[in-house]
Enzyme design. Structure first.
Site, mmCIF file in Angstrom:
data_model
loop_
_atom_site.group_PDB
_atom_site.id
_atom_site.type_symbol
_atom_site.label_atom_id
_atom_site.label_comp_id
_atom_site.label_asym_id
_atom_site.label_seq_id
_atom_site.Cartn_x
_atom_site.Cartn_y
_atom_site.Cartn_z
ATOM 1 N N ASP A 1 39.365 18.422 11.198
ATOM 2 C CA ASP A 1 39.633 19.151 9.956
ATOM 3 C C ASP A 1 38.383 19.112 9.075
ATOM 4 O OD1 ASP A 1 42.391 19.874 8.060
ATOM 5 O OD2 ASP A 1 40.458 19.554 7.095
ATOM 6 N N ASP B 1 38.813 17.864 5.321
ATOM 7 C CA ASP B 1 39.041 16.409 5.225
ATOM 8 C C ASP B 1 37.766 15.638 5.544
ATOM 9 O OD1 ASP B 1 41.652 16.612 4.416
ATOM 10 O OD2 ASP B 1 42.472 16.500 6.454
ATOM 11 N N THR C 1 53.323 27.536 9.559
ATOM 12 C CA THR C 1 53.171 28.891 10.123
ATOM 13 C C THR C 1 51.741 29.187 10.565
ATOM 14 O OG1 THR C 1 52.581 29.894 8.011
ATOM 15 C CG2 THR C 1 54.936 29.744 8.515
ATOM 16 N N ARG D 1 45.588 27.322 5.129
ATOM 17 C CA ARG D 1 46.477 27.651 6.246
ATOM 18 C C ARG D 1 47.760 26.899 6.058
ATOM 19 N NH1 ARG D 1 44.123 27.229 12.278
ATOM 20 N NH2 ARG D 1 44.794 25.106 11.988
#
Ligand code: PRP
Ligand code: URA
Length: 206
Positions: A197, A200, A105, A101
């Protein structure tokens, strides 16, 4: 159509996964265990055909899976589910699609794909732990269909309602199996309450 797995043992594992104190070793183990539980449920829709075998006691008609299976993790976080699904379906083939991603944006950017060739209508298990806006999954399904893979099931660990709606509108033929449908997306398009995340946390990069 989507299926949220409402099993108390899965919710127990999911809570441990979400906990901010869970470090990458345990996070990886949990992600694979949770994947197995969701995948087991997703396998209830596979097609089987009769086959003749002999047990030590005599002949019988058994069942075997009709379709070959391809597992496709979306890089990078989907790799964190791969061991779990291959534990259940060890002879599946594996393809990879790289999609991230864009930070600003939030749109998916494809950077890699390597898929098995010359297969006759395989069943594809597409895996990614997080279904947020749905952009990454829709782009990956677009790519898979363009390469001739039409029989697709998507498995996520946590989904946002927005992402489910987006995938259902773009690809109504794709069944979604998810460990939990969470509340909403925040301004950064992160799932709330989610787990942060996934990439991560799986790989210890932050
Ligand atoms: C995460 C996640 C999904 C995507 C979900 O990947 O693993 O692929 O975001 O978001 P979306 O539904 O809004 O598209 P990310 O882009 O962080 O890449 P990574 O797996 O390399 O960390
Ligand atoms: N990607 C993640 O890893 N987590 C989210 O909550 C949304 C997208």
């Amino acid at each position: 159509m989507y299926h949220e797995i409402n099993h108390p043992f899965l919710k127990h594992k999911l809570t441990a996964l979400r906990d901010e104190n869970t470090k990458h070793k345990e996070f990886r183990e949990l992600a694979n265990e949770i994947t197995m539980l969701i995948c087991y449920e997703a396998l209830k829709n596979i097609e089987v055909e009769d086959c003749e075998i002999r047990t030590p006691m005599g002949k019988m008609t058994g069942k075997r899976m009709s379709n070959e299976i391809v597992v496709v993790p979306i890089l990078r976080a989907g790799v964190g589910m791969l061991d779990g699904i291959l534990t259940l379906i060890p002879n599946a083939r594996v393809g990879f699609v790289g999609m991230y991603r864009d930070h600003d944006t939030k749109q998916p950017v494809e950077y890699y794909s390597k898929l098995p060739e010359d297969m006759k209508n395989p069943l594809v298990f597409l895996i990614d732990p997080m279904l947020a806006t749905g952009g990454s999954v829709v782009a990956t399904i677009d790519l898979l269909k363009a390469k001739g893979f039409t029989n697709i099931v998507f498995i996520s660990i946590i989904s946002a309602p927005e992402g489910i709606k987006t995938v259902e509108e773009a690809h109504p033929d794709v069944q979604i199996f998810t460990g939990n449908v969470d509340e909403f997306l925040d301004d950064n398009k992160y799932i709330i309450p989610g787990l942060g995340d996934a990439g991560d946390r799986l790989f210890g990069t932050k």
